[in-house]
Enzyme design. Structure first.
Site, short mmCIF file in Angstrom:
data_model
loop_
_atom_site.label_atom_id
_atom_site.label_comp_id
_atom_site.label_asym_id
_atom_site.label_seq_id
_atom_site.Cartn_x
_atom_site.Cartn_y
_atom_site.Cartn_z
N ASP A 97 0.85 -1.18 0.00
CA ASP A 97 0.00 0.00 0.00
C ASP A 97 0.89 1.24 0.00
O ASP A 97 1.69 1.43 0.93
CB ASP A 97 -0.87 -0.06 1.27
CG ASP A 97 -1.78 1.13 1.43
OD1 ASP A 97 -1.62 2.14 0.72
OD2 ASP A 97 -2.66 1.05 2.31
N ILE A 98 0.74 2.08 -1.00
CA ILE A 98 1.65 3.23 -1.13
C ILE A 98 1.48 4.21 0.04
O ILE A 98 2.42 4.93 0.38
CB ILE A 98 1.45 3.93 -2.50
CG1 ILE A 98 2.68 4.78 -2.83
CG2 ILE A 98 0.17 4.75 -2.54
CD1 ILE A 98 2.77 5.20 -4.29
N GLY B 117 -9.47 4.24 -5.46
CA GLY B 117 -8.13 3.67 -5.66
C GLY B 117 -7.05 4.34 -4.83
O GLY B 117 -7.25 4.66 -3.66
N VAL B 118 -5.89 4.55 -5.44
CA VAL B 118 -4.76 5.19 -4.75
C VAL B 118 -5.15 6.58 -4.25
O VAL B 118 -4.81 6.97 -3.13
CB VAL B 118 -3.56 5.36 -5.73
CG1 VAL B 118 -2.42 6.09 -5.06
CG2 VAL B 118 -3.09 4.02 -6.24
N ASP B 119 -5.85 7.30 -5.08
CA ASP B 119 -6.26 8.67 -4.77
C ASP B 119 -7.08 8.70 -3.47
O ASP B 119 -6.80 9.49 -2.55
CB ASP B 119 -7.10 9.17 -5.96
CG ASP B 119 -7.22 10.67 -6.04
OD1 ASP B 119 -6.55 11.37 -5.25
OD2 ASP B 119 -8.00 11.15 -6.89
N SER C 16 -2.60 4.59 -13.88
CA SER C 16 -3.58 4.26 -14.94
C SER C 16 -3.95 2.78 -15.03
O SER C 16 -4.73 2.40 -15.91
CB SER C 16 -3.11 4.73 -16.34
OG SER C 16 -3.25 6.12 -16.46
N THR C 17 -3.44 1.94 -14.14
CA THR C 17 -3.72 0.49 -14.30
C THR C 17 -4.93 0.02 -13.52
O THR C 17 -5.23 -1.17 -13.51
CB THR C 17 -2.51 -0.36 -13.87
OG1 THR C 17 -2.26 -0.15 -12.47
CG2 THR C 17 -1.28 -0.02 -14.68
N GLY C 18 -5.63 0.94 -12.85
CA GLY C 18 -6.83 0.56 -12.09
C GLY C 18 -8.07 0.98 -12.87
O GLY C 18 -8.37 0.45 -13.94
N TYR D 173 -8.55 3.37 -14.74
CA TYR D 173 -8.27 3.85 -16.09
C TYR D 173 -7.87 2.72 -17.06
O TYR D 173 -7.65 2.96 -18.24
CB TYR D 173 -7.22 4.96 -16.05
CG TYR D 173 -7.74 6.29 -15.54
CD1 TYR D 173 -9.09 6.47 -15.23
CD2 TYR D 173 -6.89 7.37 -15.35
CE1 TYR D 173 -9.57 7.69 -14.76
CE2 TYR D 173 -7.36 8.60 -14.89
CZ TYR D 173 -8.70 8.75 -14.59
OH TYR D 173 -9.17 9.96 -14.14
#
Ligand code: AR6
Length: 176
Positions: A13-14, A35-37, A125-127, A129
Protein backbone atom coordinates in the site's frame (compact mmCIF):
# COMPACT_ATOMS: atom_id res chain seq x y z
CA UNK A 1 20.98 16.39 -13.27
CA UNK A 2 23.03 13.47 -12.07
CA UNK A 3 21.90 10.20 -13.59
CA UNK A 4 18.95 7.87 -13.46
CA UNK A 5 17.56 6.64 -10.15
CA UNK A 6 17.92 3.21 -8.59
CA UNK A 7 14.69 1.23 -8.99
CA UNK A 8 13.09 -0.75 -6.16
CA UNK A 9 9.87 -2.75 -6.18
CA UNK A 10 7.60 -3.15 -3.18
CA UNK A 11 4.34 -5.06 -2.98
CA UNK A 12 1.90 -3.15 -0.81
CA UNK A 13 0.00 0.00 0.00
CA UNK A 14 1.65 3.23 -1.13
CA UNK A 15 0.13 5.14 1.80
CA UNK A 16 2.32 3.01 4.14
CA UNK A 17 5.51 3.97 2.32
CA UNK A 18 8.10 6.37 3.53
CA UNK A 19 9.58 8.61 0.82
CA UNK A 20 10.32 12.28 0.21
CA UNK A 21 7.48 12.30 -2.31
CA UNK A 22 4.58 9.92 -2.88
CA UNK A 23 2.94 10.07 -6.30
CA UNK A 24 -0.84 10.02 -6.52
CA UNK A 25 -2.73 8.59 -9.51
CA UNK A 26 -5.21 11.47 -9.43
CA UNK A 27 -7.81 12.78 -11.85
CA UNK A 28 -7.89 16.21 -13.43
CA UNK A 29 -10.33 17.60 -10.86
CA UNK A 30 -7.69 17.13 -8.12
CA UNK A 31 -10.61 16.60 -5.77
CA UNK A 32 -10.00 12.95 -4.93
CA UNK A 33 -11.56 9.69 -6.05
CA UNK A 34 -11.15 5.96 -5.49
CA UNK A 35 -8.13 3.67 -5.66
CA UNK A 36 -4.76 5.19 -4.75
CA UNK A 37 -6.26 8.67 -4.77
CA UNK A 38 -8.92 7.76 -2.21
CA UNK A 39 -6.38 5.96 -0.03
CA UNK A 40 -3.95 8.90 -0.06
CA UNK A 41 -6.60 11.42 0.92
CA UNK A 42 -8.04 9.12 3.60
CA UNK A 43 -4.73 8.40 5.29
CA UNK A 44 -3.11 11.76 4.55
CA UNK A 45 -5.99 13.77 5.94
CA UNK A 46 -7.83 16.95 4.90
CA UNK A 47 -4.76 19.15 4.51
CA UNK A 48 -4.00 17.54 1.14
CA UNK A 49 -7.48 18.20 -0.23
CA UNK A 50 -7.36 21.77 1.05
CA UNK A 51 -4.16 22.38 -0.94
CA UNK A 52 -5.64 20.67 -3.99
CA UNK A 53 -8.63 23.02 -3.81
CA UNK A 54 -6.33 26.02 -3.55
CA UNK A 55 -4.34 24.84 -6.59
CA UNK A 56 -7.57 24.43 -8.55
CA UNK A 57 -8.71 27.89 -7.60
CA UNK A 58 -5.37 29.49 -8.44
CA UNK A 59 -4.19 27.59 -11.52
CA UNK A 60 -6.26 24.60 -12.58
CA UNK A 61 -9.85 25.77 -12.77
CA UNK A 62 -10.24 23.74 -15.98
CA UNK A 63 -8.52 20.76 -14.41
CA UNK A 64 -4.94 19.51 -14.39
CA UNK A 65 -4.28 18.17 -17.90
CA UNK A 66 -3.51 14.49 -18.48
CA UNK A 67 0.21 13.79 -18.20
CA UNK A 68 0.93 16.75 -15.93
CA UNK A 69 1.91 16.74 -12.25
CA UNK A 70 1.62 19.10 -9.31
CA UNK A 71 2.70 18.89 -5.66
CA UNK A 72 1.01 19.43 -2.32
CA UNK A 73 1.86 18.70 1.28
CA UNK A 74 1.65 15.03 2.30
CA UNK A 75 -0.44 15.71 5.40
CA UNK A 76 -0.11 12.80 7.80
CA UNK A 77 1.66 10.50 5.31
CA UNK A 78 5.27 9.59 5.99
CA UNK A 79 6.46 11.89 3.21
CA UNK A 80 7.11 15.56 2.62
CA UNK A 81 5.06 15.92 -0.53
CA UNK A 82 2.37 14.26 -2.57
CA UNK A 83 2.85 14.69 -6.31
CA UNK A 84 -0.52 14.42 -8.04
CA UNK A 85 -0.42 13.31 -11.66
CA UNK A 86 -3.27 12.60 -14.05
CA UNK A 87 -2.89 9.35 -15.92
CA UNK A 88 -4.57 8.74 -19.27
CA UNK A 89 -7.73 6.65 -19.54
CA UNK A 90 -6.62 3.74 -21.75
CA UNK A 91 -9.60 3.68 -24.10
CA UNK A 92 -10.07 7.42 -24.42
CA UNK A 93 -6.36 8.04 -25.05
CA UNK A 94 -6.07 5.30 -27.64
CA UNK A 95 -3.34 3.76 -25.51
CA UNK A 96 -0.88 6.53 -26.45
CA UNK A 97 2.26 5.58 -24.48
CA UNK A 98 3.54 9.15 -24.54
CA UNK A 99 0.72 10.32 -22.26
CA UNK A 100 1.50 7.70 -19.63
CA UNK A 101 5.26 8.30 -19.96
CA UNK A 102 4.60 12.00 -19.41
CA UNK A 103 3.12 11.25 -15.95
CA UNK A 104 6.39 9.66 -14.83
CA UNK A 105 8.60 12.33 -16.46
CA UNK A 106 6.56 15.24 -15.12
CA UNK A 107 6.42 13.72 -11.63
CA UNK A 108 10.21 13.41 -11.63
CA UNK A 109 10.53 16.99 -12.88
CA UNK A 110 8.33 18.22 -10.03
CA UNK A 111 10.33 16.04 -7.60
CA UNK A 112 13.51 17.74 -8.83
CA UNK A 113 11.97 21.17 -8.34
CA UNK A 114 11.12 20.20 -4.76
CA UNK A 115 14.52 18.65 -4.09
CA UNK A 116 13.04 15.20 -3.41
CA UNK A 117 15.60 12.39 -3.48
CA UNK A 118 13.27 9.42 -2.94
CA UNK A 119 9.99 9.00 -4.79
CA UNK A 120 7.31 6.29 -4.56
CA UNK A 121 5.07 5.64 -7.59
CA UNK A 122 1.94 3.52 -7.92
CA UNK A 123 1.18 1.78 -11.23
CA UNK A 124 -0.48 4.84 -12.76
CA UNK A 125 -3.58 4.26 -14.94
CA UNK A 126 -3.72 0.49 -14.30
CA UNK A 127 -6.83 0.56 -12.09
CA UNK A 128 -9.98 2.50 -12.94
CA UNK A 129 -8.27 3.85 -16.09
CA UNK A 130 -7.68 0.27 -17.29
CA UNK A 131 -4.25 0.49 -18.89
CA UNK A 132 -2.99 -3.10 -19.50
CA UNK A 133 -0.54 -3.91 -16.70
CA UNK A 134 2.34 -5.30 -18.79
CA UNK A 135 2.35 -2.31 -21.10
CA UNK A 136 2.04 0.12 -18.19
CA UNK A 137 4.99 -1.56 -16.45
CA UNK A 138 7.12 -1.32 -19.60
CA UNK A 139 6.32 2.39 -20.03
CA UNK A 140 6.91 3.14 -16.33
CA UNK A 141 10.28 1.39 -16.13
CA UNK A 142 11.58 2.64 -19.50
CA UNK A 143 10.55 6.21 -18.74
CA UNK A 144 12.08 6.33 -15.27
CA UNK A 145 15.27 4.74 -16.61
CA UNK A 146 15.35 7.24 -19.45
CA UNK A 147 14.78 10.42 -17.46
CA UNK A 148 17.77 12.34 -16.13
CA UNK A 149 16.97 13.46 -12.58
CA UNK A 150 18.50 14.17 -9.21
CA UNK A 151 16.08 11.69 -7.63
CA UNK A 152 18.25 8.89 -6.29
CA UNK A 153 15.70 6.19 -5.58
CA UNK A 154 12.38 5.38 -7.19
CA UNK A 155 10.16 2.77 -5.55
CA UNK A 156 7.30 1.28 -7.52
CA UNK A 157 4.65 0.27 -5.01
CA UNK A 158 2.52 -2.50 -6.49
CA UNK A 159 -0.76 -3.41 -4.94
CA UNK A 160 -1.06 -7.05 -6.00
CA UNK A 161 0.99 -9.97 -7.29
CA UNK A 162 0.04 -9.38 -10.90
CA UNK A 163 1.31 -5.81 -10.80
CA UNK A 164 4.44 -6.81 -8.91
CA UNK A 165 5.27 -9.54 -11.40
CA UNK A 166 4.71 -7.29 -14.39
CA UNK A 167 7.10 -4.68 -12.99
CA UNK A 168 9.63 -7.31 -11.87
CA UNK A 169 9.71 -8.71 -15.42
CA UNK A 170 10.60 -5.23 -16.73
CA UNK A 171 13.11 -4.29 -14.08
CA UNK A 172 14.87 -7.65 -14.37
CA UNK A 173 16.90 -9.38 -11.71
CA UNK A 174 20.26 -7.90 -10.83
CA UNK A 175 23.22 -9.88 -12.14
CA UNK A 176 25.37 -11.47 -9.43
N1 AR6 B 1 -1.30 1.51 -2.91
C1 AR6 B 1 -0.70 1.14 -4.05
N2 AR6 B 1 -1.38 0.83 -5.18
C2 AR6 B 1 -2.73 0.89 -5.13
C3 AR6 B 1 -3.44 1.27 -3.96
C4 AR6 B 1 -2.66 1.59 -2.81
N3 AR6 B 1 -3.22 1.98 -1.67
N4 AR6 B 1 -4.77 1.23 -4.23
C5 AR6 B 1 -4.91 0.83 -5.52
N5 AR6 B 1 -3.68 0.61 -6.06
P1 AR6 B 1 -6.19 3.54 -9.55
P2 AR6 B 1 -5.87 4.94 -12.12
C6 AR6 B 1 -3.31 0.19 -7.44
O1 AR6 B 1 -7.56 3.11 -9.93
O2 AR6 B 1 -6.08 3.69 -12.89
C7 AR6 B 1 -9.20 7.32 -8.94
O3 AR6 B 1 -10.57 7.30 -8.69
C8 AR6 B 1 -4.38 -0.41 -8.29
O4 AR6 B 1 -4.50 -1.80 -8.05
O5 AR6 B 1 -5.96 4.05 -8.18
O6 AR6 B 1 -4.74 5.84 -12.52
C9 AR6 B 1 -8.70 8.70 -9.35
O7 AR6 B 1 -9.39 9.73 -8.68
C10 AR6 B 1 -3.85 -0.13 -9.69
O8 AR6 B 1 -2.89 -1.10 -10.08
O9 AR6 B 1 -5.65 4.71 -10.54
C11 AR6 B 1 -8.95 8.73 -10.82
O10 AR6 B 1 -10.27 9.10 -11.12
C12 AR6 B 1 -3.12 1.20 -9.53
O11 AR6 B 1 -2.93 1.37 -8.12
C13 AR6 B 1 -8.74 7.29 -11.24
O12 AR6 B 1 -8.96 6.51 -10.07
C14 AR6 B 1 -3.84 2.42 -10.08
O13 AR6 B 1 -5.23 2.30 -9.83
C15 AR6 B 1 -7.32 7.04 -11.69
O14 AR6 B 1 -7.23 5.73 -12.18
Amino acid sequence: MTSTPALTLVRGDITRQSADAIVNAANSSLLGGGGVDGAIHRRGGPEILAECRALRAARYGKGLPTGRAVATTAGRLDARWVIHTVGPVYQASGGDPELLASCYRESLRVADELGARTVAFPAISTGVYRWPMDDAARIAVETVRGTPTDVEKVTFVLFDDRAYEAFAARVGTPRP
